[in-house]
Design a protein around this motif. Structure first.
Motif, PDB file in Angstrom:
ATOM      1  N   SER A  38       0.829  -1.201   0.000  1.00 21.89           N
ATOM      2  CA  SER A  38       0.000   0.000   0.000  1.00 21.89           C
ATOM      3  C   SER A  38       0.866   1.254   0.000  1.00 21.89           C
ATOM      4  N   PHE A  39       1.979   1.236   0.755  1.00 26.21           N
ATOM      5  CA  PHE A  39       2.859   2.399   0.777  1.00 26.21           C
ATOM      6  C   PHE A  39       3.568   2.574  -0.560  1.00 26.21           C
ATOM      7  N   THR A  40       4.125   1.492  -1.129  1.00 25.99           N
ATOM      8  CA  THR A  40       4.878   1.625  -2.372  1.00 25.99           C
ATOM      9  C   THR A  40       3.982   2.101  -3.511  1.00 25.99           C
ATOM     10  N   GLN A  41       2.731   1.648  -3.548  1.00 25.55           N
ATOM     11  CA  GLN A  41       1.806   2.111  -4.583  1.00 25.55           C
ATOM     12  C   GLN A  41       1.490   3.592  -4.410  1.00 25.55           C
ATOM     13  N   TRP A  42       1.258   3.986  -3.165  1.00 25.21           N
ATOM     14  CA  TRP A  42       0.976   5.400  -2.881  1.00 25.21           C
ATOM     15  C   TRP A  42       2.195   6.257  -3.194  1.00 25.21           C
ATOM     16  N   ALA A  43       3.380   5.786  -2.829  1.00 28.51           N
ATOM     17  CA  ALA A  43       4.611   6.536  -3.062  1.00 28.51           C
ATOM     18  C   ALA A  43       4.866   6.705  -4.558  1.00 28.51           C
ATOM     19  N   ASP A  44       4.668   5.643  -5.335  1.00 27.74           N
ATOM     20  CA  ASP A  44       4.850   5.740  -6.789  1.00 27.74           C
ATOM     21  C   ASP A  44       3.890   6.756  -7.396  1.00 27.74           C
ATOM     22  N   ASP A  45       2.647   6.748  -6.927  1.00 28.06           N
ATOM     23  CA  ASP A  45       1.665   7.694  -7.442  1.00 28.06           C
ATOM     24  C   ASP A  45       2.082   9.138  -7.158  1.00 28.06           C
ATOM     25  N   LYS A  46       2.571   9.390  -5.946  1.00 24.70           N
ATOM     26  CA  LYS A  46       2.967  10.748  -5.578  1.00 24.70           C
ATOM     27  C   LYS A  46       4.213  11.195  -6.343  1.00 24.70           C
ATOM     28  N   MET A  47       5.162  10.283  -6.544  1.00 22.43           N
ATOM     29  CA  MET A  47       6.398  10.662  -7.229  1.00 22.43           C
ATOM     30  C   MET A  47       6.203  10.790  -8.738  1.00 22.43           C
ATOM     31  N   LEU A  48       5.402   9.893  -9.330  1.00 15.02           N
ATOM     32  CA  LEU A  48       5.229   9.898 -10.773  1.00 15.02           C
ATOM     33  C   LEU A  48       4.170  10.895 -11.243  1.00 15.02           C
ATOM     34  N   ASN A  49       3.100  11.028 -10.486  1.00  7.73           N
ATOM     35  CA  ASN A  49       1.982  11.864 -10.932  1.00  7.73           C
ATOM     36  C   ASN A  49       1.945  13.243 -10.286  1.00  7.73           C
ATOM     37  N   ASP A  50       2.429  13.355  -9.049  1.00  8.03           N
ATOM     38  CA  ASP A  50       2.391  14.645  -8.359  1.00  8.03           C
ATOM     39  C   ASP A  50       3.759  15.313  -8.239  1.00  8.03           C
ATOM     40  N   GLY A  51       4.806  14.632  -8.705  1.00  9.08           N
ATOM     41  CA  GLY A  51       6.128  15.236  -8.704  1.00  9.08           C
ATOM     42  C   GLY A  51       6.777  15.361  -7.343  1.00  9.08           C
ATOM     43  N   TRP A  52       6.356  14.531  -6.396  1.00 13.19           N
ATOM     44  CA  TRP A  52       6.947  14.590  -5.059  1.00 13.19           C
ATOM     45  C   TRP A  52       8.319  13.924  -5.070  1.00 13.19           C
ATOM     46  N   SER A  53       9.207  14.395  -4.215  1.00 15.09           N
ATOM     47  CA  SER A  53      10.506  13.756  -4.042  1.00 15.09           C
ATOM     48  C   SER A  53      10.368  12.617  -3.028  1.00 15.09           C
ATOM     49  N   PRO A  54      11.312  11.656  -3.003  1.00 18.52           N
ATOM     50  CA  PRO A  54      11.254  10.589  -2.003  1.00 18.52           C
ATOM     51  C   PRO A  54      11.210  11.116  -0.575  1.00 18.52           C
ATOM     52  N   ASP A  55      11.944  12.184  -0.293  1.00 15.97           N
ATOM     53  CA  ASP A  55      11.940  12.728   1.064  1.00 15.97           C
ATOM     54  C   ASP A  55      10.572  13.274   1.432  1.00 15.97           C
ATOM     55  N   ILE A  56       9.914  13.946   0.490  1.00 18.03           N
ATOM     56  CA  ILE A  56       8.567  14.469   0.752  1.00 18.03           C
ATOM     57  C   ILE A  56       7.592  13.315   0.986  1.00 18.03           C
ATOM     58  N   VAL A  57       7.716  12.255   0.196  1.00 21.32           N
ATOM     59  CA  VAL A  57       6.837  11.090   0.342  1.00 21.32           C
ATOM     60  C   VAL A  57       6.949  10.510   1.750  1.00 21.32           C
ATOM     61  N   VAL A  58       8.176  10.273   2.191  1.00 22.95           N
ATOM     62  CA  VAL A  58       8.396   9.683   3.515  1.00 22.95           C
ATOM     63  C   VAL A  58       7.954  10.645   4.614  1.00 22.95           C
ATOM     64  N   GLY A  59       8.345  11.917   4.474  1.00 22.11           N
ATOM     65  CA  GLY A  59       8.015  12.899   5.511  1.00 22.11           C
ATOM     66  C   GLY A  59       6.528  13.118   5.666  1.00 22.11           C
ATOM     67  N   ARG A  60       5.807  13.230   4.542  1.00 23.41           N
ATOM     68  CA  ARG A  60       4.357  13.468   4.602  1.00 23.41           C
ATOM     69  C   ARG A  60       3.628  12.236   5.150  1.00 23.41           C
ATOM     70  N   ALA A  61       4.047  11.046   4.714  1.00 22.27           N
ATOM     71  CA  ALA A  61       3.411   9.812   5.206  1.00 22.27           C
ATOM     72  C   ALA A  61       3.591   9.680   6.710  1.00 22.27           C
ATOM     73  N   THR A  62       4.765  10.069   7.190  1.00 22.41           N
ATOM     74  CA  THR A  62       5.031  10.000   8.627  1.00 22.41           C
ATOM     75  C   THR A  62       4.244  11.053   9.383  1.00 22.41           C
ATOM     76  N   LYS A  63       4.230  12.279   8.867  1.00 22.81           N
ATOM     77  CA  LYS A  63       3.544  13.380   9.549  1.00 22.81           C
ATOM     78  C   LYS A  63       2.046  13.135   9.648  1.00 22.81           C
TER      79      LYS A  63
END
Length: 358
Positions: A105-130
């Protein structure tokens, strides 16, 4: 005299093979003790004890019927096949599965954010944690996520991470030339509190060009230093008239709150900003950076890198609609930022507005 240790067991730490289990079954039928079998197989006695205990099964030796009652006489004996099947079943569940296998579930969400929303890996991890979007043990560290991308575990590839591909070594030796043209107060005169980014209402202004032709429109960009909130205008030309017109429209729209929202504006020495100091002198303090000193307006430089994701150098801005410009602005203001503790610029900006209103 040197003594040789004959007690070294070459099989220590190794699992019993199926052939060894067959031998154990045969030796048990002969009545051998577990310790004797251990000596024969050069194994630790406890290993044999564990195998015998695990592989001992119940078998019915005799069944009799007496007075309509069934009597069963059973016995317990070691079975190599039973022991080996239990061993194989346990091996399937042994060891810890890699985290990336446990968090689809995390990897699918992370791929969507990085590929479609232009998020960086750090933003993905930080936002998911926050936002606590996933259990903590399913959220990798930033370095781990980068490692997954490098290994091809994610759909996202390094080429999709524009910031990583475009990264160049940083030159920390500031160089600037003396400013021969004086458009207004120098950045050296700007209050020190502006540098700390602890106070709201301090902006940087700049223009961004597409194709290098006088006929092509340009973007007039403003960013608030504390919240990184971005405002983008598309103006017809890179000239004082169109810059002044855009700024006048912005201030008219804000009205009486302009002096509160725009305490200072820092500009470069471009000719298009020649009149901005006089235009805003009664409302906002305007300061000018030194020439060839982009590091003095680092926020604006970083913001332009984000815009360049969508508008590469040389692309005609005349072909880009106002709707697209607005979408770029919305994306920039709604992407979580590490510097903002993974809040978005819009969230941070609205928080500051609420503080002003209270």
């Amino acid at each position: 005299m040197t003594q040789v240790n004959d007690n070294i067991n070459p099989n220590k730490g190794k699992h019993l093979t199926y052939e060894e289990r067959i031998k154990i079954e045969a030796y048990k039928e002969l009545g051998y003790s577990n310790r004797k079998i251990a000596r024969i197989l050069n194994r630790v006695p406890q290993t044999i004890n564990n195998a015998v205990k695990q592989g001992t099964v119940r078998t019915i030796k005799q069944r009799q019927v007496h007075n309509d009652k069934v009597y069963e006489y059973d016995e317990y004996s070691y079975s190599a096949d039973a022991d080996y099947q239990i061993y194989l079943r346990n091996r399937q569940h042994s060891g810890r599965r890699p985290k990336w296998l446990r968090c689809d579930s995390f990897t699918q969400w992370a791929d969507d954010k990085m590929l479609n929303d232009g998020w960086s890996p750090d933003i993905v991890v930080g936002r998911a944690t926050k936002e606590k979007l996933f259990p903590p043990d399913l959220i990798p560290s930033t370095s781990t996520l980068y490692h997954w991308i490098d290994r091809g575990i994610m759909k996202t590839k390094n080429i999709d991470l524009l910031e990583k591909v475009a990264r160049t070594p940083r030159n920390d030796s500031p160089k600037h030339r003396e400013n021969r043209r004086v458009l207004g107060p120098s950045i050296e005169d700007r209050p020190d509190k502006v540098d700390t980014r602890e106070h709201f209402g301090h902006w940087e202004i700049d223009t961004l060009i597409g194709a290098k032709t006088k006929e092509d429109p340009v973007l007039l960009t403003l960013v608030e230093r504390k919240t990184r909130f971005e405002i983008i205008f598309k103006i017809n030309q890179k000239s004082t008239d169109f810059v002044n017109q855009a700024m006048k429209q912005l201030y008219d729209r804000i009205g009486n709150q302009a002096a509160t929202l725009f305490k200072t504006i820092t500009s470069d020495n471009g000719s298009e900003f020649a009149d901005i100091h006089e235009l805003l002198t009664d409302i906002t303090d305007v300061y000018f950076a030194r020439p060839y000193a982009s590091y003095e307006r680092g926020t604006k430089e970083n913001q332009h890198k984000l815009i360049r994701r969508f508008i590469p150098k040389g692309e005609y801005l005349a072909d880009i609609s106002a709707k697209t410009i607005n979408q770029i602005q919305q994306w920039m203001n709604n992407i979580p930022r590490k510097i903002l503790n993974y809040r978005t610029a819009e969230e941070a900006f609205l928080t500051e507005l609420q503080s002003l209103a209270s």
